[in-house]
Design a protein around this motif. Structure first.
Motif, PDB file in Angstrom:
ATOM      1  N   PHE A 153      72.768  28.117 -79.855  1.00 56.73           N
ATOM      2  CA  PHE A 153      71.941  28.055 -81.073  1.00 56.73           C
ATOM      3  C   PHE A 153      71.887  29.369 -81.832  1.00 56.73           C
ATOM      4  CE2 PHE A 153      70.251  24.973 -77.989  1.00 56.73           C
ATOM      5  CZ  PHE A 153      70.540  23.807 -78.671  1.00 56.73           C
ATOM      6  N   GLU A 154      72.961  30.136 -81.736  1.00 54.06           N
ATOM      7  CA  GLU A 154      73.065  31.340 -82.555  1.00 54.06           C
ATOM      8  C   GLU A 154      73.813  30.987 -83.835  1.00 54.06           C
ATOM      9  OE1 GLU A 154      71.570  34.194 -81.992  1.00 54.06           O
ATOM     10  OE2 GLU A 154      70.755  33.374 -80.115  1.00 54.06           O
ATOM     11  N   HIS A 199      70.228  16.321 -76.284  1.00 52.99           N
ATOM     12  CA  HIS A 199      68.895  16.582 -75.721  1.00 52.99           C
ATOM     13  C   HIS A 199      68.030  17.490 -76.592  1.00 52.99           C
ATOM     14  CE1 HIS A 199      70.293  14.588 -72.109  1.00 52.99           C
ATOM     15  NE2 HIS A 199      71.324  15.410 -72.056  1.00 52.99           N
ATOM     16  N   HIS A 200      68.382  17.628 -77.859  1.00 53.75           N
ATOM     17  CA  HIS A 200      67.565  18.403 -78.790  1.00 53.75           C
ATOM     18  C   HIS A 200      67.295  17.560 -80.034  1.00 53.75           C
ATOM     19  CE1 HIS A 200      68.900  21.716 -76.225  1.00 53.75           C
ATOM     20  NE2 HIS A 200      67.899  22.421 -76.725  1.00 53.75           N
ATOM     21  N   PHE A 253      63.734  23.571 -91.682  1.00 51.72           N
ATOM     22  CA  PHE A 253      64.695  23.045 -90.719  1.00 51.72           C
ATOM     23  C   PHE A 253      64.378  23.617 -89.349  1.00 51.72           C
ATOM     24  CE2 PHE A 253      68.878  24.538 -88.833  1.00 51.72           C
ATOM     25  CZ  PHE A 253      69.068  23.403 -88.059  1.00 51.72           C
ATOM     26  N   SER A 254      64.292  22.739 -88.338  1.00 52.60           N
ATOM     27  CA  SER A 254      63.966  23.212 -86.992  1.00 52.60           C
ATOM     28  C   SER A 254      64.836  22.529 -85.947  1.00 52.60           C
ATOM     29  CB  SER A 254      62.486  22.966 -86.672  1.00 52.60           C
ATOM     30  OG  SER A 254      62.231  21.575 -86.592  1.00 52.60           O
ATOM     31  N   ILE A 255      65.045  23.241 -84.837  1.00 52.45           N
ATOM     32  CA  ILE A 255      65.716  22.705 -83.652  1.00 52.45           C
ATOM     33  C   ILE A 255      64.717  22.795 -82.512  1.00 52.45           C
ATOM     34  CG2 ILE A 255      67.689  22.881 -82.094  1.00 52.45           C
ATOM     35  CD1 ILE A 255      69.106  24.526 -84.287  1.00 52.45           C
ATOM     36  N   THR A 314      59.936  24.833 -79.833  1.00 49.98           N
ATOM     37  CA  THR A 314      60.855  25.210 -80.902  1.00 49.98           C
ATOM     38  C   THR A 314      61.897  26.196 -80.399  1.00 49.98           C
ATOM     39  OG1 THR A 314      59.140  24.890 -82.596  1.00 49.98           O
ATOM     40  CG2 THR A 314      61.034  26.242 -83.199  1.00 49.98           C
ATOM     41  N   VAL A 315      63.173  25.856 -80.640  1.00 49.26           N
ATOM     42  CA  VAL A 315      64.285  26.740 -80.288  1.00 49.26           C
ATOM     43  C   VAL A 315      64.617  27.650 -81.467  1.00 49.26           C
ATOM     44  CG1 VAL A 315      66.709  26.848 -79.570  1.00 49.26           C
ATOM     45  CG2 VAL A 315      65.220  25.044 -78.676  1.00 49.26           C
ATOM     46  N   LYS A 316      64.754  27.037 -82.643  1.00 49.61           N
ATOM     47  CA  LYS A 316      65.013  27.783 -83.873  1.00 49.61           C
ATOM     48  C   LYS A 316      64.253  27.108 -85.006  1.00 49.61           C
ATOM     49  CE  LYS A 316      68.234  30.772 -82.512  1.00 49.61           C
ATOM     50  NZ  LYS A 316      68.186  32.239 -82.707  1.00 49.61           N
ATOM     51  N   GLU A 317      63.795  27.902 -85.951  1.00 51.67           N
ATOM     52  CA  GLU A 317      63.122  27.340 -87.128  1.00 51.67           C
ATOM     53  C   GLU A 317      63.451  28.187 -88.335  1.00 51.67           C
ATOM     54  OE1 GLU A 317      59.318  24.865 -87.172  1.00 51.67           O
ATOM     55  OE2 GLU A 317      58.604  26.898 -87.561  1.00 51.67           O
TER      56      GLU A 317
END
Length: 490
Positions: A434-435, A277-278, A291-293, A300-303
């Motif tokens: 997502f760590e 789901h991401h 790079f992104s999630i 955006t969760v992480k970039e």
């Protein structure tokens, strides 16, 4: 004697490449061999289908890969027919074949409880539409097509009783964009060709339960099938990933566009991967890597980003390379070399559940390259044939590629693990939250498979699947006349 030598050589090879011999199946396969595999996700049990010109053998394994049952029967129709999918209901497996001309489906019902085999056929014609992919689930077989010059998709579902349910998904209210950022429909997106990397109407089926190589994850068009939904992603347009989600309970659809990271940098080198789901996205310019999630909403969760003059802070591996001809290449040691390689290649990104964590692989994939003898003077690249519609004629070509076995086990395996392409990559490791983790990961089952099989001559009738958290590959050993299954641990 041949068998004894084979097993000694095989065991020594396993010790050197971190994989284990699991089982072997006595079965004679010649020119007309086929293989297929399937995992019943509800039970985590595997089915292996192996066929020659006369017979098909189905082996049922439990969650620990213990042999449960075997059923052997004659193949239906002609030896030129292809296994294209199956459905399952209780103790019965419905093996589905496509006839040579693609106008007939043959349903071979194998009942493991009674050992009874029955056969039914259905005539079928796809009018003014092109078949782009097929999917199998526990209880049904699906066939996806696009209506010519439109944004209308058709999804044909055959249940375990071979009853047909036809659904139309119309997303014409959405304006899509092609690789030139021009207005397009879904047919336009599917009909675009990306040279030797991706043919017109090629829609790569991605099984996220197995570790996939960047060789197939670098495709611009991908399909992700589960029992609940079918997700189609299009990275034709470098500005955003265009997504069509089809719910399989009511056939409702949702269209989304999720922008690529960093709108400040213009680059055509982009791609994505959909997992749990991401959406994982990669973008590369001449000197920068992004790079992104992101969530399905686009949030955006992480970039992360890196430029060519700095260390990549989000990598948990060395710079990795799978060279077709290692002697002809130089080792990648700097960020600048790595980014430059991706930029001059086809970028790709993938994600896999590695022991409860998410391992993300990102990098670049080259054109196909001929494997050569280092003692030979000719080191020129080889132009591999690309599937072309004209070879069969008209728009039937793409449908034929799917229904005539274009996506069988051998084709998928070779594209994934014997791709004849140089691949450069790094791995990033994240927790489920997502760590970014600190563990170093240079190899896992996917890279082990590529390393192992790229050292061999052509692999005969391979198939691969994942069950009980482990990846398996089956292939035919001609000397031993055995179909052998190996396990690759993370």
């Amino acid at each position: 004697m041949k068998k004894l030598l084979f097993y000694w050589a095989f065991l020594l090879s396993c010790m050197c490449h971190s994989q284990s011999y699991t089982t072997s199946i006595p079965f004679l396969m010649k020119k007309d061999g086929q293989s297929f595999s399937y995992v019943d996700q509800s039970k985590d049990e595997a089915y292996l289908f192996v066929a020659n010109a006369k017979k098909v053998r189905v082996i049922h394994y439990d969650t620990k890969f213990n042999h449960l049952d075997t059923l052997m029967t004659t193949i239906p129709g002609n030896k030129s027919d292809n296994m294209i999918g199956f459905s399952k209901n209780g103790s019965t497996v419905n093996l589905i074949w496509s006839s040579k001309n693609g106008n007939k489906f043959l349903f071979q019902n194998l009942d493991f409880a009674t050992k009874k085999v029955t056969l039914t056929t259905k005539e079928f014609r796809f009018n003014n539409e092109t078949v782009v992919q097929t999917f199998s689930s526990n209880d049904a077989f699906y066939c996806l097509s696009v209506v010519d010059n439109s944004s209308t998709l058709k999804l044909y579902r055959f249940n375990s009783n071979n009853e047909l349910d036809e659904k139309t998904i119309d997303v014409s209210s959405t304006v899509f964009s092609d690789s030139n950022n021009q207005r397009a429909n879904v047919y336009d997106l599917l009909s675009e060709s990306f040279g030797s990397f991706e043919s017109a109407f090629e829609l790569q089926n991605i099984d996220v339960t197995v570790p996939n190589s960047l060789a197939i994850c670098s495709k611009k068009r991908k399909a992700y099938f589960s029992n609940n939904e079918l997700v189609l992603t299009f990275d034709n347009n470098p500005l955003s990933t265009q997504i069509i989600t089809i719910k399989l309970d009511d056939y409702s659809s949702v269209v989304q566009k999720i922008d690529q990271p960093s709108d400040k940098i213009v680059s055509t080198q982009t791609n994505s991967y959909y997992f749990d789901h991401h959406l994982y996205q990669i973008k590369v310019s001449m000197n920068q890597l992004f790079f992104s999630i992101k969530k399905r909403t686009g949030e955006t969760v992480k970039e992360f980003s890196a430029n060519s003059s700095e260390t990549i802070s989000f990598k948990n591996s060395d710079f990795l390379a799978e060279w077709v001809n290692p002697f002809a290449e130089s080792k990648i040691t700097t960020t600048q070399q790595f980014i430059s390689k991706i930029y001059s290649s086809q970028p790709g990104i993938s994600c896999y559940n590695l022991n409860g964590k998410n391992i993300i692989s990102m990098g670049g994939v080259s054109e196909r390259i001929k494997k050569i003898d280092p003692n030979e003077q000719d080191s020129s690249t080889y132009s591999y044939p690309v599937f072309a519609g004209g070879a069969i004629g008209g728009l039937l070509a793409a449908s034929a590629y799917v229904l005539f076995g274009g996506y069988n086990g051998t084709s998928v395996f070779n594209n994934n693990f014997k791709s004849s392409r140089n691949i450069v990559s790094i791995h990033s490791l994240f927790s489920k939250d997502f760590e970014l983790q600190t563990d170093k990961v240079n190899a896992y089952s996917s890279t082990k498979m590529c390393s192992y099989f790229n050292g061999f001559a052509p692999i005969k009738y391979p198939t691969f699947f994942s069950t009980n958290g482990k990846a398996y590959i089956g292939s035919y050993n001609e000397d031993a006349k055995q179909y052998v299954v190996m396990r690759f641990d993370n």
